[in-house]
Every structure is written in structure tokens, then in C-alpha cells.
Design an enzyme around this catalytic site. Structure first.
Site, PDB file in Angstrom:
ATOM      1  N   HIS A  21       0.846  -1.202   0.000  1.00 11.32           N
ATOM      2  CA  HIS A  21       0.000   0.000   0.000  1.00 11.32           C
ATOM      3  C   HIS A  21       0.885   1.258   0.000  1.00 11.32           C
ATOM      4  O   HIS A  21       0.627   2.204  -0.731  1.00 11.32           O
ATOM      5  CB  HIS A  21      -0.869   0.056   1.257  1.00 11.32           C
ATOM      6  CG  HIS A  21      -1.940  -0.982   1.355  1.00 11.32           C
ATOM      7  ND1 HIS A  21      -2.087  -1.796   2.449  1.00 11.32           N
ATOM      8  CD2 HIS A  21      -2.955  -1.320   0.511  1.00 11.32           C
ATOM      9  CE1 HIS A  21      -3.129  -2.586   2.281  1.00 11.32           C
ATOM     10  NE2 HIS A  21      -3.669  -2.334   1.110  1.00 11.32           N
ATOM     11  N   LYS A  45     -16.810  -6.856   7.150  1.00 11.48           N
ATOM     12  CA  LYS A  45     -15.509  -7.527   7.185  1.00 11.48           C
ATOM     13  C   LYS A  45     -15.047  -7.851   8.603  1.00 11.48           C
ATOM     14  O   LYS A  45     -15.271  -7.089   9.528  1.00 11.48           O
ATOM     15  CB  LYS A  45     -14.473  -6.653   6.488  1.00 11.48           C
ATOM     16  CG  LYS A  45     -14.653  -6.663   4.990  1.00 11.48           C
ATOM     17  CD  LYS A  45     -13.409  -6.187   4.307  1.00 11.48           C
ATOM     18  CE  LYS A  45     -13.537  -6.383   2.806  1.00 11.48           C
ATOM     19  NZ  LYS A  45     -12.348  -5.911   2.101  1.00 11.48           N
ATOM     20  N   SER A 131      -3.095  -7.879   3.079  1.00 12.33           N
ATOM     21  CA  SER A 131      -3.354  -7.691   4.514  1.00 12.33           C
ATOM     22  C   SER A 131      -3.826  -8.998   5.140  1.00 12.33           C
ATOM     23  O   SER A 131      -3.494  -9.310   6.288  1.00 12.33           O
ATOM     24  CB  SER A 131      -4.389  -6.595   4.730  1.00 12.33           C
ATOM     25  OG  SER A 131      -3.934  -5.386   4.184  1.00 12.33           O
TER      26      SER A 131
HETATM   27  P1  ADP Z   1     -10.035  -3.556  -0.044  1.00 14.15           P
HETATM   28  O1  ADP Z   1     -10.755  -4.296   1.024  1.00 14.15           O
HETATM   29  O2  ADP Z   1     -10.746  -2.316  -0.489  1.00 14.15           O
HETATM   30  O3  ADP Z   1      -9.545  -4.377  -1.191  1.00 14.15           O
HETATM   31  P2  ADP Z   1      -7.260  -3.390   0.805  1.00 14.15           P
HETATM   32  O4  ADP Z   1      -6.719  -2.653   1.982  1.00 14.15           O
HETATM   33  O5  ADP Z   1      -7.080  -4.863   0.780  1.00 14.15           O
HETATM   34  O6  ADP Z   1      -8.782  -2.962   0.744  1.00 14.15           O
HETATM   35  O7  ADP Z   1      -6.671  -2.796  -0.532  1.00 14.15           O
HETATM   36  C1  ADP Z   1      -6.809  -1.447  -0.893  1.00 14.15           C
HETATM   37  C2  ADP Z   1      -6.200  -1.249  -2.281  1.00 14.15           C
HETATM   38  O8  ADP Z   1      -4.804  -1.513  -2.237  1.00 14.15           O
HETATM   39  C3  ADP Z   1      -6.759  -2.181  -3.351  1.00 14.15           C
HETATM   40  O9  ADP Z   1      -6.807  -1.496  -4.583  1.00 14.15           O
HETATM   41  C4  ADP Z   1      -5.767  -3.307  -3.412  1.00 14.15           C
HETATM   42  O10 ADP Z   1      -5.739  -3.939  -4.685  1.00 14.15           O
HETATM   43  C5  ADP Z   1      -4.486  -2.531  -3.166  1.00 14.15           C
HETATM   44  N1  ADP Z   1      -3.423  -3.350  -2.609  1.00 14.15           N
HETATM   45  C6  ADP Z   1      -3.494  -4.258  -1.606  1.00 14.15           C
HETATM   46  N2  ADP Z   1      -2.292  -4.827  -1.380  1.00 14.15           N
HETATM   47  C7  ADP Z   1      -1.436  -4.260  -2.272  1.00 14.15           C
HETATM   48  C8  ADP Z   1      -0.062  -4.448  -2.593  1.00 14.15           C
HETATM   49  N3  ADP Z   1       0.695  -5.343  -1.961  1.00 14.15           N
HETATM   50  N4  ADP Z   1       0.455  -3.706  -3.591  1.00 14.15           N
HETATM   51  C9  ADP Z   1      -0.328  -2.823  -4.257  1.00 14.15           C
HETATM   52  N5  ADP Z   1      -1.606  -2.616  -4.037  1.00 14.15           N
HETATM   53  C10 ADP Z   1      -2.171  -3.322  -3.051  1.00 14.15           C
END
Ligand code: ADP
Length: 168
Positions: A21, A45, A131
Site C-alpha cells: 500500500h 468484514k 493484509s
Molecule cells: P479492499 O478491502 O478495499 O480491497 P485493501 O486494503 O485490501 O482494501 O486494498 C486497498 C487497495 O490496495 C486495493 O486497490 C488493493 O488492490 C491494493 N493493494 C493491496 N495490497 C497491495 C499491494 N501489496 N500492492 C499494491 N496494491 C495493493
């Protein structure tokens, strides 16, 4: 050349925020004038950290990033985007697997609210970081120091130490 001010929101669960992120956030600073990291308060969630804890951890990580802020939101992302007068939604992409879901989400958001989504691809070394996996590995005591920022690592350790001592 158009000198429009561009405000983006980066919505997500961030439970917890990972280096993946952060990589997307750091890259996006060059593209937008303002970026609001928006922590979703999803009632559905299964969450490890409260929205307040997630916001706190992110706030500690963005102090050196100009124009970047963090807050939490409830309800539909597109409604929140309208309320904050955001021009675009930012999302991160790890792999082709992400594309299918993200494509659908972006098309829906555009259809219902006319808002565009901008995607940033993460660095290869974070392509497998999620995550969900972080929470699982942390609960089993694995080493996560390369995948999450130190302040998140500390909080995870505290959380799982407390849980295991309660079980003992
Ligand atoms: P959500 O529940 O909305 O998917 P996340 O926190 O899992 O929330 O992810 C938020 C955003 O960050 C999403 O667009 C996801 O694809 C992206 N994301 C999650 N992990 C990574 C990573 N390792 N690298 C790049 N983008 C990521």
C-alpha cells in the site's frame, strides 16, 4: 497543458497497511495534488484493527508526504468521494488476479457516479503482499519485517502477544 488541481482518494480496508500500500501511495504523490487515504469502516468484514487504530498507523507513516492525509469513512465509496469532492479514485494492482475484480469495481463506480479510477502497479517485491496474509502470518508468529512498516509490526506483535497470553 491543463493545470487542474487533482484530488484523489485511496479507499481500502488497510487492515493493516502494508509496504505494498505504501509503495502505491508514494508513487501516487507525483500524480496528484492531494491524496486522502480513506479507511473503510465496513460492518461486514472481519477486522483485526479498529478503524481508529488503522488511521493512527497510517498517520504515523505519511508525515513526510506532502498533500497526503488519512481519515475513515462509512458507506459507499462513491458517496464519500462526492462528499470530499474527489476527482479520482486510486487503487493498487498487484497481479492479473486483481485486475478482474478491480475492473468490475471501477466500471460500477463510473456507471453509478461518473468517477474515474486510476490504477498504480506495485513494485514486484510487493506483488504477493496482502493484509489477509499478513494477519495470518502474524497470528502464527512469522517474520514480517520486509512486508510491513515497523510501526505496524510493533502493533501486530502487541496484538498477538496479548491474544496468546490470554489463551495460556
Ligand atoms: P479492499 O478491502 O478495499 O480491497 P485493501 O486494503 O485490501 O482494501 O486494498 C486497498 C487497495 O490496495 C486495493 O486497490 C488493493 O488492490 C491494493 N493493494 C493491496 N495490497 C497491495 C499491494 N501489496 N500492492 C499494491 N496494491 C495493493
Amino acid at each position: 497543458m491543463c493545470n487542474k488541481f487533482v484530488r484523489a482518494i485511496f479507499p481500502g480496508s488497510f487492515d493493516p497497511i502494508t509496504n505494498g500500500h505504501m509503495d502505491v501511495i508514494r508513487r501516487s504523490v507525483k500524480l496528484f495534488d492531494e491524496l486522502i487515504i480513506a479507511v473503510g469502516r465496513s460492518p461486514i468484514k472481519n477486522q483485526l484493527f479498529t478503524p481508529e487504530e488503522r488511521v493512527e498507523m497510517i498517520a504515523e507513516l505519511i508525515t513526510d508526504l506532502p498533500g497526503v492525509s488519512v481519515e475513515s469513512f462509512e458507506g459507499l465509496t462513491v458517496e464519500y468521494a462526492a462528499q470530499r469532492k474527489a476527482d479520482v479514485i486510486l487503487r493498487g494492482l498487484r497481479s492479473l488476479t486483481d485486475v478482474q475484480y478491480e475492473f468490475q469495481l471501477a466500471m460500477t463506480n463510473r456507471a453509478v457516479a461518473g468517477i474515474e479510477t486510476v490504477f498504480i502497479m506495485t513494485s514486484e517485491q510487493y506483488g504477493f503482499t496482502s493484509s489477509t496474509l499478513i494477519r495470518e502470518i502474524a497470528s502464527l508468529g512469522g517474520d514480517l519485517s520486509n512486508l510491513i512498516p515497523p510501526n505496524v509490526h510493533k502493533r501486530l506483535e502487541g496484538r498477538f502477544n496479548r491474544l496468546s497470553s490470554r489463551k495460556a
